[in-house]
Motif scaffolding. Structure first.
Motif, short mmCIF file in Angstrom:
data_model
loop_
_atom_site.label_atom_id
_atom_site.label_comp_id
_atom_site.label_asym_id
_atom_site.label_seq_id
_atom_site.Cartn_x
_atom_site.Cartn_y
_atom_site.Cartn_z
N GLY A 76 0.83 -1.19 0.00
CA GLY A 76 0.00 0.00 0.00
C GLY A 76 0.87 1.25 0.00
N CYS A 122 -3.73 -3.14 -1.17
CA CYS A 122 -4.24 -1.79 -1.39
C CYS A 122 -3.74 -1.23 -2.73
N ARG A 123 -2.79 -0.29 -2.73
CA ARG A 123 -2.28 0.21 -4.00
C ARG A 123 -1.77 -0.92 -4.88
N SER A 185 -9.77 -0.96 6.28
CA SER A 185 -9.88 -0.38 4.94
C SER A 185 -9.52 1.10 4.96
N HIS A 187 -8.64 3.51 1.74
CA HIS A 187 -8.29 3.79 0.35
C HIS A 187 -9.32 4.73 -0.27
N GLU A 211 -12.92 -6.39 -3.92
CA GLU A 211 -11.97 -6.17 -2.84
C GLU A 211 -10.77 -7.13 -2.88
N GLN A 226 -7.70 -5.43 -1.42
CA GLN A 226 -7.80 -3.99 -1.30
C GLN A 226 -7.60 -3.51 0.14
N TRP A 227 -7.87 -4.38 1.08
CA TRP A 227 -7.77 -4.01 2.49
C TRP A 227 -6.34 -4.15 3.01
N HIS A 228 -6.16 -4.00 4.33
CA HIS A 228 -4.82 -3.99 4.93
C HIS A 228 -4.63 -5.15 5.91
#
Length: 256
Positions: A76, A122-123, A185, A187, A211, A226-228
Motif C-alpha cells: 500500500g 491496497c495500491r 480499509s 483507500h 476487494e 484492497q484491504w490492509h
C-alpha cells in the motif's frame, strides 16, 4: 576479532526471498520508504526473507531482479496509480509516484511471466488490476472504504473497518474458512473495470466493490486484496491466513 565459517552448511534451509516494493517519500530530502508493518508478517507468517526494492525507475534492472526473487509484494501507499496508466486524465488533487508505477508494472510483469508469485495490498491491488488491463475509479461510497478526515492520526487511521464477502471456492475462502470477514480499509480509489483473466476473490459489503482477486496466468499465483491485512496481524485470523497463503505460494515455487 570475528571468526568466519567458510562454506558454512549448518544453518538449515534457505528461506525464499520476497521483494517488497518501496515508495518515494520526502523526509527533508527524497528517500525510499516502506512501512515496517508490511515486512514483519512476511517473516513471521510467510517464512520469507525480505528484500526491499527501490522505486527508482532509472536505477532498476527489473529483468535481473526478477531472476533473483522468489516472489514480490506490491505494498500500500499514500500515492495513487497515475490515471494515464489506464487511459484517463490525472487531476490536480492526485498524489502520484510515477517511478513507483513504472517499477511496479515492469517488475510485476516480468515476475508473472516467469511464473513467480506476485501479491498486492491496497495500491498493490490497483497496480495489478491496471497491469492486467483493468481501470480504477475514485467514485467510492463516501466514508465506507476509509476515514473522511484527511488529518486522521496514524495511530487511529486503521481503525476504519467494513465487511467483505468471500467468493465461494476462492483461495481466500478456502484459507479463511468463513464466508464473510471484517477488514481494515483505508483507500480512496478502487477497481472500476476488472482486469482480464482475474478471478474475483471478495466483494465489499454492501456496495459490491471488488476487494480481492486472484489469477495464475503463467503458473505462479497472483493474489491481491484492497484491504490492509498487515495491520494487527496477530489479532486477525484472516490476516494470518493471507500471509500463510503467501508463504505457501513461495514454497511451491521454490519446490519446483
Amino acid at each position: 576479532m570475528m571468526r568466519f565459517a567458510c562454506c558454512r552448511s549448518d544453518d538449515g534451509p534457505i528461506k525464499p526471498v520476497i521483494g517488497v516494493l518501496c515508495c518515494n517519500e520526502i523526509a527533508e530530502r527524497p528517500i525510499q520508504a516502506v512501512a515496517t508493518r508490511f515486512v514483519e508478517p512476511l517473516v513471521r507468517y510467510a517464512g520469507a526473507t525480505v528484500l526491499l526494492v527501490p522505486a527508482v525507475a532509472d536505477a532498476m534492472d527489473t529483468r535481473a531482479l526478477a531472476g533473483r526473487l522468489d516472489g514480490l509484494l506490491l505494498t500500500g501507499s499514500r500515492s495513487n496509480v497515475a490515471a494515464a496508466r489506464y487511459g484517463k486524465a490525472d487531476t490536480a488533487d492526485d498524489a502520484l509516484d510515477l517511478d513507483r508505477d513504472a517499477v511496479a508494472m515492469e517488475l510485476a510483469g516480468r515476475m508473472i511471466e516467469a511464473g513467480r508469485p506476485v501479491f498486492g495490498i491496497c495500491r498493490g491491488l490497483q497496480e495489478l488490476n491496471v497491469l492486467f488491463g483493468g481501470t480504477l475509479t475514485d467514485a467510492l461510497d463516501e466514508g465506507h472504504h476509509g476515514p473522511t478526515d484527511d488529518a486522521t492520526a496514524y495511530e487511529t487511521l486503521f481503525d476504519h473497518t467494513h465487511d467483505v464477502a468471500l467468493a465461494a471456492g476462492g483461495l481466500l475462502a478456502a484459507a479463511i474458512e468463513r464466508p464473510e470477514i471484517t477488514v481494515t480499509s483505508v483507500h480512496r480509489q478502487g477497481i472500476d473495470r476488472l482486469g482480464e483473466g482475474l478471478r474475483i476473490e471478495a466483494h465489499a459489503v454492501p456496495d459490491g466493490l471488488v476487494e480481492a482477486f486472484s489469477a495464475r496466468p503463467c503458473g505462479g499465483d497472483v493474489l491481491a486484496v484492497q484491504w490492509h491485512p498487515e495491520w494487527d496481524v496477530a489479532g486477525r485470523a484472516s490476516s494470518r491466513a493471507f500471509f500463510s497463503l503467501i508463504g505457501r505460494a513461495l514454497g511451491t515455487y521454490r519446490d519446483r
